[in-house]
Design a protein around this motif. Structure first.
Motif, short mmCIF file in Angstrom:
data_model
loop_
_atom_site.label_atom_id
_atom_site.label_comp_id
_atom_site.label_asym_id
_atom_site.label_seq_id
_atom_site.Cartn_x
_atom_site.Cartn_y
_atom_site.Cartn_z
N HIS A 25 0.83 -1.21 0.00
CA HIS A 25 0.00 0.00 0.00
C HIS A 25 0.87 1.26 0.00
O HIS A 25 0.57 2.22 -0.72
CB HIS A 25 -0.95 0.01 1.19
N ALA A 26 1.93 1.25 0.80
CA ALA A 26 2.82 2.42 0.84
C ALA A 26 3.44 2.67 -0.53
O ALA A 26 3.48 3.81 -1.00
CB ALA A 26 3.91 2.21 1.90
N ALA A 27 3.91 1.62 -1.18
CA ALA A 27 4.54 1.77 -2.49
C ALA A 27 3.54 2.22 -3.55
O ALA A 27 3.91 2.90 -4.51
CB ALA A 27 5.21 0.46 -2.90
N SER A 62 6.96 2.96 12.60
CA SER A 62 7.52 4.22 12.11
C SER A 62 6.94 4.59 10.74
O SER A 62 6.54 5.73 10.50
CB SER A 62 9.04 4.11 12.04
N LEU A 63 6.90 3.61 9.83
CA LEU A 63 6.35 3.86 8.50
C LEU A 63 4.86 4.17 8.59
O LEU A 63 4.36 5.06 7.88
CB LEU A 63 6.62 2.67 7.58
N ALA A 64 4.14 3.49 9.48
CA ALA A 64 2.72 3.76 9.66
C ALA A 64 2.50 5.18 10.17
O ALA A 64 1.58 5.87 9.72
CB ALA A 64 2.11 2.74 10.62
N ARG A 123 -3.31 5.63 3.76
CA ARG A 123 -4.26 5.13 4.78
C ARG A 123 -4.20 3.61 4.89
O ARG A 123 -4.14 3.06 6.00
CB ARG A 123 -5.68 5.59 4.41
N GLY A 124 -4.20 2.93 3.76
CA GLY A 124 -4.09 1.47 3.78
C GLY A 124 -2.77 1.02 4.37
O GLY A 124 -2.71 0.04 5.12
N ALA A 125 -1.70 1.75 4.04
CA ALA A 125 -0.38 1.42 4.58
C ALA A 125 -0.39 1.53 6.10
O ALA A 125 0.06 0.62 6.80
CB ALA A 125 0.68 2.33 3.97
N ALA A 126 -0.88 2.65 6.61
CA ALA A 126 -0.89 2.85 8.06
C ALA A 126 -1.68 1.76 8.76
O ALA A 126 -1.23 1.20 9.77
CB ALA A 126 -1.46 4.23 8.39
#
Length: 156
Positions: A94-96, A136-138, A101-104
């Protein structure tokens, strides 16, 4: 409109559309990324090695498929660990793709799912490091900051 669905040899629904490196469907007939075969039972070390290679190649969606197989075939005491690792790969996907929002959501969920294994992580998995990376990424995703989508190291 046809209601026919792609099916495997056992009659289960399978999407045979080609996919890009981030798992997004491409039109039929286009050349997509080779997909990890589904339903393969691998030793834990092999699952981790294959998933890491896919993460390192910028293919977190495909790493998720390997980790999902490990989750489904793992002994009961480890199932949640593998499920959490698969969630982390989906969160990175999701982040990529730019879906903050999906990534978090998936990164936080995955971090929480693997956290109980931090005291005695099996197979050399860096549970603490992965949970810290994911949280951290979230947090960056939730705050709208640029996302560093470099892959984590599954093993310490």
């Amino acid at each position: 409109m046809s209601t026919d669905r792609d099916r495997d040899a056992e009659g289960r629904a399978r999407n045979a559309r080609p996919r890009d490196a981030l798992g997004r469907p491409l039109p039929y007939g286009e050349r997509g990324e080779d997909r990890a075969p589904e339903g393969v039972v691998r030793a834990p070390a092999q699952s981790l090695t294959e998933a890491q290679a896919l993460l390192d190649a910028g293919r977190p969606f495909h790493a998720h498929e390997v980790l999902e197989d490990a989750w489904k075939s793992a002994p009961e005491p480890e199932r949640e660990l593998w499920r959490g690792l698969a969630q982390l790969a989906v969160g990175l996907t999701h982040a990529a793709r730019g879906n903050a929002r999906g990534a978090a959501t998936l990164l936080d969920r995955g971090a929480g799912t693997i956290a109980p294994f931090a005291a005695a992580p099996p197979h050399g998995i860096d549970v603490r490091g992965l949970a810290e990376w994911a949280r951290s990424l979230a947090a960056d995703a939730a705050a709208g900051r640029d996302l560093d989508v470099r892959p984590p190291r599954l093993r310490g």
